[in-house]
Structures are given as C-alpha cells and as structure tokens.
Enzyme design. Structure first.
Site, mmCIF file in Angstrom:
data_model
loop_
_atom_site.group_PDB
_atom_site.id
_atom_site.type_symbol
_atom_site.label_atom_id
_atom_site.label_comp_id
_atom_site.label_asym_id
_atom_site.label_seq_id
_atom_site.Cartn_x
_atom_site.Cartn_y
_atom_site.Cartn_z
ATOM 1 N N HIS A 23 -79.991 -95.940 2.565
ATOM 2 C CA HIS A 23 -78.857 -95.330 3.263
ATOM 3 C C HIS A 23 -77.599 -96.100 2.857
ATOM 4 O O HIS A 23 -77.651 -97.302 2.617
ATOM 5 C CB HIS A 23 -79.098 -95.435 4.773
ATOM 6 C CG HIS A 23 -78.126 -94.691 5.623
ATOM 7 N ND1 HIS A 23 -76.842 -95.140 5.857
ATOM 8 C CD2 HIS A 23 -78.253 -93.540 6.337
ATOM 9 C CE1 HIS A 23 -76.216 -94.297 6.659
ATOM 10 N NE2 HIS A 23 -77.047 -93.315 6.964
ATOM 11 N N CYS B 262 -76.159 -89.481 3.555
ATOM 12 C CA CYS B 262 -75.673 -90.845 3.279
ATOM 13 C C CYS B 262 -76.597 -91.562 2.297
ATOM 14 O O CYS B 262 -76.909 -92.748 2.456
ATOM 15 C CB CYS B 262 -75.535 -91.654 4.568
ATOM 16 S SG CYS B 262 -74.223 -91.070 5.651
ATOM 17 N N ASP C 224 -83.605 -102.532 6.768
ATOM 18 C CA ASP C 224 -83.012 -101.464 7.577
ATOM 19 C C ASP C 224 -84.142 -100.773 8.332
ATOM 20 O O ASP C 224 -84.913 -100.011 7.760
ATOM 21 C CB ASP C 224 -82.276 -100.478 6.661
ATOM 22 C CG ASP C 224 -81.769 -99.246 7.395
ATOM 23 O OD1 ASP C 224 -81.917 -99.163 8.633
ATOM 24 O OD2 ASP C 224 -81.229 -98.338 6.720
ATOM 25 N N GLN D 297 -84.816 -96.166 11.108
ATOM 26 C CA GLN D 297 -85.733 -95.033 11.225
ATOM 27 C C GLN D 297 -87.138 -95.459 11.633
ATOM 28 O O GLN D 297 -87.942 -94.615 12.037
ATOM 29 C CB GLN D 297 -85.811 -94.284 9.887
ATOM 30 C CG GLN D 297 -84.515 -93.689 9.396
ATOM 31 C CD GLN D 297 -84.041 -92.506 10.235
ATOM 32 O OE1 GLN D 297 -84.815 -91.881 10.949
ATOM 33 N NE2 GLN D 297 -82.758 -92.213 10.149
ATOM 34 N N LYS E 32 -81.009 -93.504 17.688
ATOM 35 C CA LYS E 32 -82.147 -92.841 17.053
ATOM 36 C C LYS E 32 -83.451 -93.074 17.824
ATOM 37 O O LYS E 32 -84.502 -92.577 17.423
ATOM 38 C CB LYS E 32 -82.309 -93.328 15.608
ATOM 39 C CG LYS E 32 -81.111 -93.029 14.711
ATOM 40 C CD LYS E 32 -81.357 -93.481 13.283
ATOM 41 C CE LYS E 32 -80.086 -93.462 12.456
ATOM 42 N NZ LYS E 32 -79.547 -92.117 12.240
#
Length: 411
Positions: free
Chosen positions: A122, A368, A202, A205, A228
């Site tokens: 991302h 993104c 990251d 998610q 999220k």
C-alpha cells in the site's frame, strides 16, 4: 465456534439500510469496516459522561477520560500480544508508517545502505520510505511477486545476500491480492544476511481478520488502524519493541510528549508517550477498546475461519462468470477477505456504478497500490472485500450486478 451472520448484522445499524430499493450488501471492509453498536455507545458515553482531557487532570472526569484512553492502548496490546509500553497511538496506520520513516529510517539509513520492500505494498507503507530514499540516497530493493500473487522468497534471499539491507518493510495481508504473507519467514531471511536488520510490518488488513502475535512474529514495528477492525476512524497505532522506541527521537513535538522544557534544553517523556504530541484521540481510543472487545467476543479464530470459507465461495462464484479475471492466490487458505478482479470490456468504475444500483458496495480503482497495478498489467480493479457480517447471501447480488453490467456495456 462459527459466526451467526444474521445475528451479527443486527449489531451494525447501517446494515439495516436499503440502497436503491435493494438490501445493502457491504463488500468494502478492506477500505473501512462498518461500526457495531457497542463502539458507537462507547464513544457516545465519553462525550456525554466523561468529556475531559487526559493525563494531568486530578478531577474525576479527567481520570475517567485517561482510563478510557489508556484502556484503548491496553486492549490493543493484549489483542496482538505486545508490551503496552510499545503501543504508540496514532491517527491511522499511515501516520504510524511515517513515524517509522522519520524517527528510524531517516535517522539511520544513508547512501550505501539498502531498504527492502515488496511489489504489493500500500502507498502508506511505501511512499514515506521512497521519499526518504530520495533525500538520503539509500537504495530501495523490491521483492517481486510470483504469478500466483505471492512473494518470491527465493528472490528475497538474493536481494539481501550482500548484507546491505538494514530495514525491511512488508505488508502482512495485501489489500489488493488478499495474499497472506509469511512475515516471520521474511524476517528470518533478512536477518540471516544482516542480524541487525529492522523489520517493519503493515498489519492494517491482518489484525481485523486473524489472530496476530507481535511477539511470535519476531518483528520490530507493526502498524494497525482502527477503522478496518470495527473501530472508529481517526485512530491507529505503531506497535514496537519498547527498547527500540527508547532509542528513537519523536516524530511530532509539542505538549504531552515532554518531560522538561527550558530555553536551553528539552527532554522527552517516557515511551510510548514521547511519540504522542498534543491532545490525543480520546473518544476514538474508547471506541477502539470497544471494537477489540467485540472482536474478542466473536473470536478472531472464528472470524478467520468464516472469512476463509466465505472467500472460497466468492472465488468460486466469480470464476464461474465468463470474462472475469481474479487476481491473487487461487486458494482461499492463502488469502484474506479481499478479492480483486477485472471484467473483460468493462471499466472497473462502470462496474462499481452498476453494482451500486443493485445495493452492492465495492471499491474500484488502484487501491493505493499503483506499482502493483503496473505489475498486474491493469490500471484499476474491482475489489470485493469480505468481513464478519458478510454471508453467502451476499454473493448472488454481486453476481447479478456483474451479469447486468456485462450485458449493459456489451450493447
């Protein structure tokens, strides 16, 4: 434990809506999940009952607000098996990535060093580091993606063999391909070549949809975002080894994050507070704690099992349609709930508009992740992303909308 989707949906007020006369089918949770009533109640309770600023106040409201704010930190630390002293609360995962870029990468990497990233990042986990490389002259190396949408770990070994990689940033679950990356394996590969390499992940998610242990992953930095994972917008976190935070200078300065200030010298507060300048996100922290409580009541193992089965069903349904190309791993076991696809002869934005008329909410565009789009050979995709309130009854409206779109644009 299995999820009772029909009961869960009752916890989310927005899911009782209709769009254009159709039942709302929300398939955009990779962008932002919906918010359950307990989270709305927690934030409302702060504003109605405990509205105050945090930390230094000695009256009851200030103490209540401080407990709510720090309770969000504690809840997140417990969820991801981390030391709460290493949980820095930020506005979102993007700010957390920038904190790492400014407070560690820019202070430590120089010309002759290398930074390792991947071809599926991302922009939030890529642009801050690319920007730093332009200023400082260190090299950026990219782990390529295999044809089935996974990281090429053999190529990764070659990329780090010279020992120059001092920082590696990798996404845990791709927001486009859905790929679940073995970040512990990536960490082992880079540290075999350079034991001092810092590994940054990251997890925006990943944490919403599966159990995650920061300690077991063996990484140095891990970023998350509340919106999220059934929480509010405006709050995220950098999770780090406390001793690493102690060695870093703050990214933002001002109030709250200081210990002493004179015209001659400024000293920083203890971690994690030295990275939290100004009035923080108090209501959002209360909402985050409530969201974490909600997820834990369902069981993240159960959430993962539900998404895995539902993803398999959706993949089968999408692949049954002529002209639909699905990107990412073929097996549901290798991926999270994000499914990106293209439809022959129809632009993704037209697909999204047509699906909206059927009450189906999906994301369209580059998500993104423009470098990944170029690798896939497309300008944009349609992305349907599944979560705990989705069920098999959400598949047919998606398929009906896609069939209608193909017929309409084939005229």
């Amino acid at each position: 434990m299995t999820l009772d989707v029909q009961t869960i949906r009752k916890d989310f007020p927005v899911l009782s809506r209709e769009l254009h006369g159709n039942r709302l089918v929300y398939l955009d949770s990779a962008a932002s999940s919906q918010t359950p009533q307990p989270v709305l109640d927690a934030m409302d309770r702060y504003y109605r009952w405990s509205r105050s600023n945090v930390h230094r106040g000695v009256y009851a409201l200030a103490e209540e607000a401080t407990d709510l704010y720090e309770g969000g930190r504690t809840a997140l630390a417990d969820l991801v098996d981390a030391d709460r002293r290493g949980v820095v609360l930020t506005k979102n995962a993007t700010e957390a990535c920038n904190l790492v870029a400014y407070s560690w990468v820019r202070r430590n990497l120089r010309e002759g060093d290398a930074l390792l990233t991947t071809g599926m990042e991302h922009h939030a986990n890529l642009v801050p580091f690319l920007h730093a490389s332009k200023d400082l002259g260190f090299e950026v190396r990219q782990i390529p993606i295999t044809e089935d949408g996974q990281l090429d770990l053999d190529a990764a070994r070659d990329l780090v063999a010279d020992g120059k990689v001092r920082f590696a940033g990798v996404v845990h679950v791709s927001n486009v391909l859905g790929t679940i990356n073995d970040v512990a394996a990536v960490a082992a590969i880079v540290r075999e070549a350079n034991p001092d390499c810092i590994v940054h992940v990251d997890g925006a998610q990943a944490v919403p949809q599966m159990p995650v242990s920061f300690r077991d992953l063996g990484v140095d930095f891990y970023v998350v975002t509340g919106h999220k994972m059934c929480g509010p917008t405006g709050i995220g976190a950098l999770i780090a080894r406390p001793e690493l935070l102690e060695s870093m200078d703050p990214f933002l300065t001002g109030g709250e994050m200081i210990r002493e200030v004179s015209f001659e010298e400024v000293t920083w507060n203890e971690v994690p507070h030295k990275f939290e300048a100004g009035t923080p996100m108090i209501a959002e922290a209360a909402g985050l704690a409530a969201a974490i409580g909600y997820l834990r009541s369902l069981g993240l193992g159960a959430v993962r099992a539900h998404e895995r089965q539902l993803t398999a069903t959706f993949l089968e349904g999408l692949r049954s349609l002529d002209g639909v190309s699905v990107h990412g791993p073929a097996e549901a076991a290798l991926r999270g709930g994000a499914i990106s696809f293209t439809v022959d002869g129809v632009h993704p934005h037209d697909i999204g508009a047509m699906l909206d008329q059927h009450g189906v909410c999906v994301r369209v565009g580059h998500h993104c992740a423009k470098p990944l789009m170029r690798t896939l050979g497309v300008n944009a995709t349609v992305r349907a992303s599944l979560y705990l309130y989705n069920g098999e009854d959400d598949l047919q409206p998606l398929l009906d909308g896609l069939t209608a779109a193909r017929k309409f644009f084939a005229r």
